[in-house]
Design a protein around this motif. Structure first.
Motif, PDB file in Angstrom:
ATOM      1  N   LEU A 217      39.668  28.298  49.480  1.00 23.26           N
ATOM      2  CA  LEU A 217      40.214  28.161  48.140  1.00 23.26           C
ATOM      3  C   LEU A 217      41.448  28.981  47.890  1.00 23.26           C
ATOM      4  O   LEU A 217      42.099  28.823  46.873  1.00 23.26           O
ATOM      5  CB  LEU A 217      39.137  28.564  47.131  1.00 23.26           C
ATOM      6  CG  LEU A 217      38.215  27.397  46.878  1.00 23.26           C
ATOM      7  CD1 LEU A 217      36.816  27.867  46.706  1.00 23.26           C
ATOM      8  CD2 LEU A 217      38.689  26.626  45.673  1.00 23.26           C
TER       9      LEU A 217
ATOM     10  N   ARG B 134      36.369  42.662  41.783  1.00 21.83           N
ATOM     11  CA  ARG B 134      37.766  42.856  41.468  1.00 21.83           C
ATOM     12  C   ARG B 134      38.075  44.341  41.542  1.00 21.83           C
ATOM     13  O   ARG B 134      37.317  45.158  41.020  1.00 21.83           O
ATOM     14  CB  ARG B 134      37.978  42.393  40.024  1.00 21.83           C
ATOM     15  CG  ARG B 134      39.196  41.584  39.820  1.00 21.83           C
ATOM     16  CD  ARG B 134      39.172  40.971  38.448  1.00 21.83           C
ATOM     17  NE  ARG B 134      40.539  40.796  38.042  1.00 21.83           N
ATOM     18  CZ  ARG B 134      41.205  41.679  37.339  1.00 21.83           C
ATOM     19  NH1 ARG B 134      40.631  42.771  36.922  1.00 21.83           N
ATOM     20  NH2 ARG B 134      42.460  41.448  37.046  1.00 21.83           N
TER      21      ARG B 134
ATOM     22  N   PRO C 211      44.925  30.016  47.344  1.00 18.24           N
ATOM     23  CA  PRO C 211      46.097  29.160  47.182  1.00 18.24           C
ATOM     24  C   PRO C 211      47.323  29.617  47.959  1.00 18.24           C
ATOM     25  O   PRO C 211      48.233  28.823  48.164  1.00 18.24           O
ATOM     26  CB  PRO C 211      46.357  29.205  45.681  1.00 18.24           C
ATOM     27  CG  PRO C 211      45.821  30.516  45.246  1.00 18.24           C
ATOM     28  CD  PRO C 211      44.666  30.822  46.144  1.00 18.24           C
TER      29      PRO C 211
ATOM     30  N   ARG D 110      46.197  37.708  42.830  1.00 16.99           N
ATOM     31  CA  ARG D 110      45.193  38.156  41.860  1.00 16.99           C
ATOM     32  C   ARG D 110      44.673  37.022  40.992  1.00 16.99           C
ATOM     33  O   ARG D 110      44.405  37.213  39.810  1.00 16.99           O
ATOM     34  CB  ARG D 110      45.762  39.245  40.945  1.00 16.99           C
ATOM     35  CG  ARG D 110      45.970  40.589  41.612  1.00 16.99           C
ATOM     36  CD  ARG D 110      47.329  40.675  42.215  1.00 16.99           C
ATOM     37  NE  ARG D 110      47.664  42.050  42.556  1.00 16.99           N
ATOM     38  CZ  ARG D 110      48.188  42.395  43.709  1.00 16.99           C
ATOM     39  NH1 ARG D 110      48.395  41.495  44.659  1.00 16.99           N
ATOM     40  NH2 ARG D 110      48.513  43.629  43.943  1.00 16.99           N
ATOM     41  N   CYS D 111      44.577  35.807  41.557  1.00 16.98           N
ATOM     42  CA  CYS D 111      44.073  34.695  40.746  1.00 16.98           C
ATOM     43  C   CYS D 111      42.556  34.723  40.660  1.00 16.98           C
ATOM     44  O   CYS D 111      41.977  34.035  39.836  1.00 16.98           O
ATOM     45  CB  CYS D 111      44.538  33.355  41.292  1.00 16.98           C
ATOM     46  SG  CYS D 111      43.815  32.892  42.871  1.00 16.98           S
ATOM     47  N   ASN D 112      41.921  35.511  41.519  1.00 20.41           N
ATOM     48  CA  ASN D 112      40.470  35.705  41.473  1.00 20.41           C
ATOM     49  C   ASN D 112      39.680  34.437  41.705  1.00 20.41           C
ATOM     50  O   ASN D 112      38.563  34.304  41.238  1.00 20.41           O
ATOM     51  CB  ASN D 112      40.054  36.344  40.144  1.00 20.41           C
ATOM     52  CG  ASN D 112      40.563  37.741  40.038  1.00 20.41           C
ATOM     53  OD1 ASN D 112      40.438  38.510  40.968  1.00 20.41           O
ATOM     54  ND2 ASN D 112      41.168  38.071  38.930  1.00 20.41           N
ATOM     55  N   ARG D 113      40.290  33.488  42.413  1.00 24.85           N
ATOM     56  CA  ARG D 113      39.559  32.263  42.686  1.00 24.85           C
ATOM     57  C   ARG D 113      38.431  32.525  43.681  1.00 24.85           C
ATOM     58  O   ARG D 113      37.359  31.948  43.582  1.00 24.85           O
ATOM     59  CB  ARG D 113      40.524  31.223  43.248  1.00 24.85           C
ATOM     60  CG  ARG D 113      40.098  29.836  42.944  1.00 24.85           C
ATOM     61  CD  ARG D 113      40.994  28.863  43.631  1.00 24.85           C
ATOM     62  NE  ARG D 113      42.227  28.662  42.915  1.00 24.85           N
ATOM     63  CZ  ARG D 113      43.202  27.926  43.393  1.00 24.85           C
ATOM     64  NH1 ARG D 113      43.076  27.349  44.557  1.00 24.85           N
ATOM     65  NH2 ARG D 113      44.309  27.757  42.715  1.00 24.85           N
TER      66      ARG D 113
ATOM     67  N   LEU E  37      36.749  35.177  43.904  1.00 20.18           N
ATOM     68  CA  LEU E  37      35.706  35.862  43.154  1.00 20.18           C
ATOM     69  C   LEU E  37      34.847  34.865  42.380  1.00 20.18           C
ATOM     70  O   LEU E  37      33.638  34.996  42.293  1.00 20.18           O
ATOM     71  CB  LEU E  37      36.442  36.804  42.204  1.00 20.18           C
ATOM     72  CG  LEU E  37      35.779  37.944  41.516  1.00 20.18           C
ATOM     73  CD1 LEU E  37      36.734  39.096  41.539  1.00 20.18           C
ATOM     74  CD2 LEU E  37      35.538  37.541  40.094  1.00 20.18           C
ATOM     75  N   GLU E  38      35.518  33.815  41.850  1.00 19.58           N
ATOM     76  CA  GLU E  38      34.779  32.819  41.079  1.00 19.58           C
ATOM     77  C   GLU E  38      33.872  31.992  41.964  1.00 19.58           C
ATOM     78  O   GLU E  38      32.808  31.565  41.552  1.00 19.58           O
ATOM     79  CB  GLU E  38      35.768  31.873  40.394  1.00 19.58           C
ATOM     80  CG  GLU E  38      36.368  32.411  39.128  1.00 19.58           C
ATOM     81  CD  GLU E  38      37.219  31.367  38.449  1.00 19.58           C
ATOM     82  OE1 GLU E  38      38.040  30.749  39.141  1.00 19.58           O
ATOM     83  OE2 GLU E  38      37.061  31.176  37.245  1.00 19.58           O
ATOM     84  N   VAL E  39      34.335  31.733  43.201  1.00 20.48           N
ATOM     85  CA  VAL E  39      33.631  30.764  44.020  1.00 20.48           C
ATOM     86  C   VAL E  39      32.542  31.426  44.856  1.00 20.48           C
ATOM     87  O   VAL E  39      31.672  30.753  45.379  1.00 20.48           O
ATOM     88  CB  VAL E  39      34.646  29.998  44.892  1.00 20.48           C
ATOM     89  CG1 VAL E  39      34.946  30.738  46.161  1.00 20.48           C
ATOM     90  CG2 VAL E  39      34.156  28.604  45.179  1.00 20.48           C
ATOM     91  N   CYS E  40      32.553  32.744  44.944  1.00 16.55           N
ATOM     92  CA  CYS E  40      31.579  33.431  45.806  1.00 16.55           C
ATOM     93  C   CYS E  40      30.171  33.202  45.279  1.00 16.55           C
ATOM     94  O   CYS E  40      29.841  33.645  44.180  1.00 16.55           O
ATOM     95  CB  CYS E  40      31.877  34.924  45.887  1.00 16.55           C
ATOM     96  SG  CYS E  40      30.745  35.785  46.984  1.00 16.55           S
ATOM     97  N   PRO E  41      29.306  32.495  46.041  1.00 13.48           N
ATOM     98  CA  PRO E  41      27.984  32.169  45.511  1.00 13.48           C
ATOM     99  C   PRO E  41      27.055  33.373  45.418  1.00 13.48           C
ATOM    100  O   PRO E  41      26.044  33.314  44.728  1.00 13.48           O
ATOM    101  CB  PRO E  41      27.458  31.126  46.493  1.00 13.48           C
ATOM    102  CG  PRO E  41      28.199  31.364  47.742  1.00 13.48           C
ATOM    103  CD  PRO E  41      29.526  31.925  47.375  1.00 13.48           C
TER     104      PRO E  41
ATOM    105  N   GLY F 286      43.080  44.158  40.673  1.00 13.96           N
ATOM    106  CA  GLY F 286      42.933  42.713  40.564  1.00 13.96           C
ATOM    107  C   GLY F 286      42.689  41.999  41.873  1.00 13.96           C
ATOM    108  O   GLY F 286      42.329  40.837  41.867  1.00 13.96           O
TER     109      GLY F 286
END
Lengths: 276, 260
Positions: free
Chosen positions: B89, B61, B91, B46-49, B51-55, B69
């Protein structure tokens, strides 16, 4: 004097929490992630408790999983729980809540109150923390999802910051942080960091003989060296800094060093290896 | 609420499933490269990385519930455009980090509902959809036109109506663009969805597709296309290739309705 550096570090990490999603919005992906797992220029760093749970929940152990946990563990081995005292965004919020509690107690209720109720036995606090970590990890393995992630205060805080920046809203989990802060403000200051936080509990397991710790330079560190003992009320973890500088609870926040009127408390560890 | 509780209890005690890790719903997909759902729920931290990187902002979420999450793609709102940025990305390996080729993603499999699809309605002359007063339909074929893996994932049978093929990776772009409302005529069944009653005939197909794609994905990704090679491949995509073997199954008549 450490106070200034500590605040700067805390605020820098708190700002980073908002800066990362802002940078990502501008398509700069040098730093991505939240405080569950963050990637700084290709270096993957993850909360070791999260890794531990993933190992148990998925039943596998892979190199990327382990390598992500190395950096925080190394940091904890050398500098102790500095993540908690110097970086954790929730700890900063908790600092604010406890400062507000102190201000409310002195100005409104007209009574002096220590920053944290002194706990005579740090042993019981430690047992609470490790028990909670153990139960949580076992539960993660049993039901197959990393359940402690739902209770990770720094992770949730940074996730909420990310959601706020990206979508201008908060998710329901912020209620958990709000409840914790309310409880710390009204009932038991610092109870989450002292009795429950799984991340802090796991990091404190790596305290060793060469880890940075607080030592007292008095002849008999077992007893308080002055009557006022301002270090006692300064310690957010409810320790007795003259005696328990190397306790697993200690976050190396250096509040006691700043508070000591006689400058008898000092950092000691791998930096100042002295023959004993 | 009562239905949800009953289903929960049924899954635990009757079917012996772990109710925390087998959550499937139609049009609710994991990001491309997600491993098997059970492992995914354990590995995803659930680090949501992603989600952050999706252009495109496709990854959302999950809300309250066991998968809280974790990342999902809801193709009705915003489909996955298969840029594969999220896989690199992850991890923990919940998303396969070596996956570069969008054709090897295993998000799910699209399923066309012929009772809503305009193209199918157009061809089915006698059928009047429920609630409609007269026959409706058009040669729409939007799903075919928007598909990023045209003629691998979806083809036009006889240049007339869309048929999903085994190459479908379940990105859901067809679902996002499908013009029918309120229900979409083409929906994506997530990989590994075990609900035979919901997936019907297509479940077996989706399952087989998933298994074969997983075994393909587990091999080293030597087949990833880049640069010139990818461009060449794109130029070679030809819509007329599979269009010959269609047999018109409808009876023709000499009289045309409304023609005097």
């Amino acid at each position: 004097m450490y106070r200034r550096y500590r605040r700067a570090s805390q605020i820098a990490v708190f700002a980073l929490m908002f800066a990362v999603p802002v940078l990502n919005l501008y398509e700069i992906y040098a730093i991505t992630g939240t405080f569950y797992a963050i990637n700084i220029g290709g270096l993957g760093i993850a909360d070791p408790v999260v890794i531990l749970q993933a190992m148990f929940a998925a039943g596998e152990l892979t190199v990327p999983l382990l390598s992500a946990a190395i950096f925080p563990v190394l940091l904890a081995l050398l500098l102790g729980r500095v993540w908690c005292g110097w970086m954790c965004p929730y700890h900063l919020l908790s600092d604010v809540a406890c400062a507000a509690r102190l201000a409310a107690a002195t100005r409104i209720l007209k009574k002096a109150e220590p920053a944290s109720p002194a706990v005579k036995r740090s042993f019981s606090a430690n047992m609470w923390r490790f028990g909670f970590l153990l139960v949580g990890t076992a539960a993660a393995g049993a039901i197959g999802i990393p359940v402690l992630n739902y209770l990770s205060a720094p992770g949730i805080t940074s996730t909420e910051a990310m959601i706020f920046v990206k979508e201008r809203t908060f998710s329901l989990e912020i209620g958990f942080i709000a409840v914790l802060l309310c409880l710390e403000f009204t009932l038991i200051p610092r109870f989450w960091c002292r009795f429950f936080c799984p991340t802090g509990a796991f990091l404190s397991l790596f305290r060793s003989s060469f880890t940075l710790r607080i030592v007292s330079e008095t002849k008999n560190p077992a007893v308080p060296c002055c009557k006022e003992s301002p270090c006692l009320s300064a310690c957010p973890m409810g320790l007795q800094p003259y005696r328990e500088g190397g306790n697993l609870l200690c976050t190396n926040c250096a509040r006691c060093i700043d508070a000591c009127p006689h400058q008898r408390l000092k950092f000691d560890g791998f930096l100042t290896a002295r023959p004993r | 609420m009562a239905d949800g509780l009953r289903e929960f209890l049924e899954r635990v005690f009757v079917r012996g499933q772990n109710p925390f890790v087998n959550n499937y719903a139609i049009n609710r997909l994991r990001p491309p490269g997600a491993v098997d759902e059970r492992r995914f729920m354990g590995l995803c931290i659930r680090c949501n990385r992603c989600l952050e990187v999706c252009p495109y902002g496709s990854i959302k979420r999950a809300g309250v519930g066991p998968p809280m999450g974790t990342p999902y793609v809801f193709p009705e709102q915003k489909a996955c455009y298969l840029c594969m940025a999220c896989c690199r990305l992850c991890p923990t390996g919940a998303l396969d980090a070596h996956l570069r080729n969008p054709e090897k993603a295993v998000m799910g499999k699209a399923k066309i509902d012929p009772s809503i699809c305009y193209s199918h309605l157009f061809l089915d002359r006698d059928k009047v959809p429920q609630g409609a007063k007269q026959k409706i339909g058009a040669l729409c074929n939007t799903c075919y036109n928007v598909c990023p893996l045209q003629d691998k994932a979806i083809t036009l049978k006889g240049n007339l109506f869309p048929v999903v093929l085994d190459g479908c990776v379940g990105c859901g772009i067809c679902t996002e663009r499908c013009p029918t409302r309120p229900r979409r005529a083409i929906n994506v069944i997530p990989s590994g969805m075990g609900r035979v009653d919901e997936a019907g005939f297509y479940f077996g197909k989706a399952r087989r597709h998933h298994d074969s794609a997983v075994s393909r994905a587990e091999k080293p990704s030597s087949g990833a296309l880049k640069g010139e090679e990818l461009l060449d491949r794109k130029y070679k995509i030809d819509g007329s290739r599979d269009a010959s073997d269609f047999q018109f199954p409808y009876e023709t008549s000499d009289q045309i309705e409304g023609w005097d």
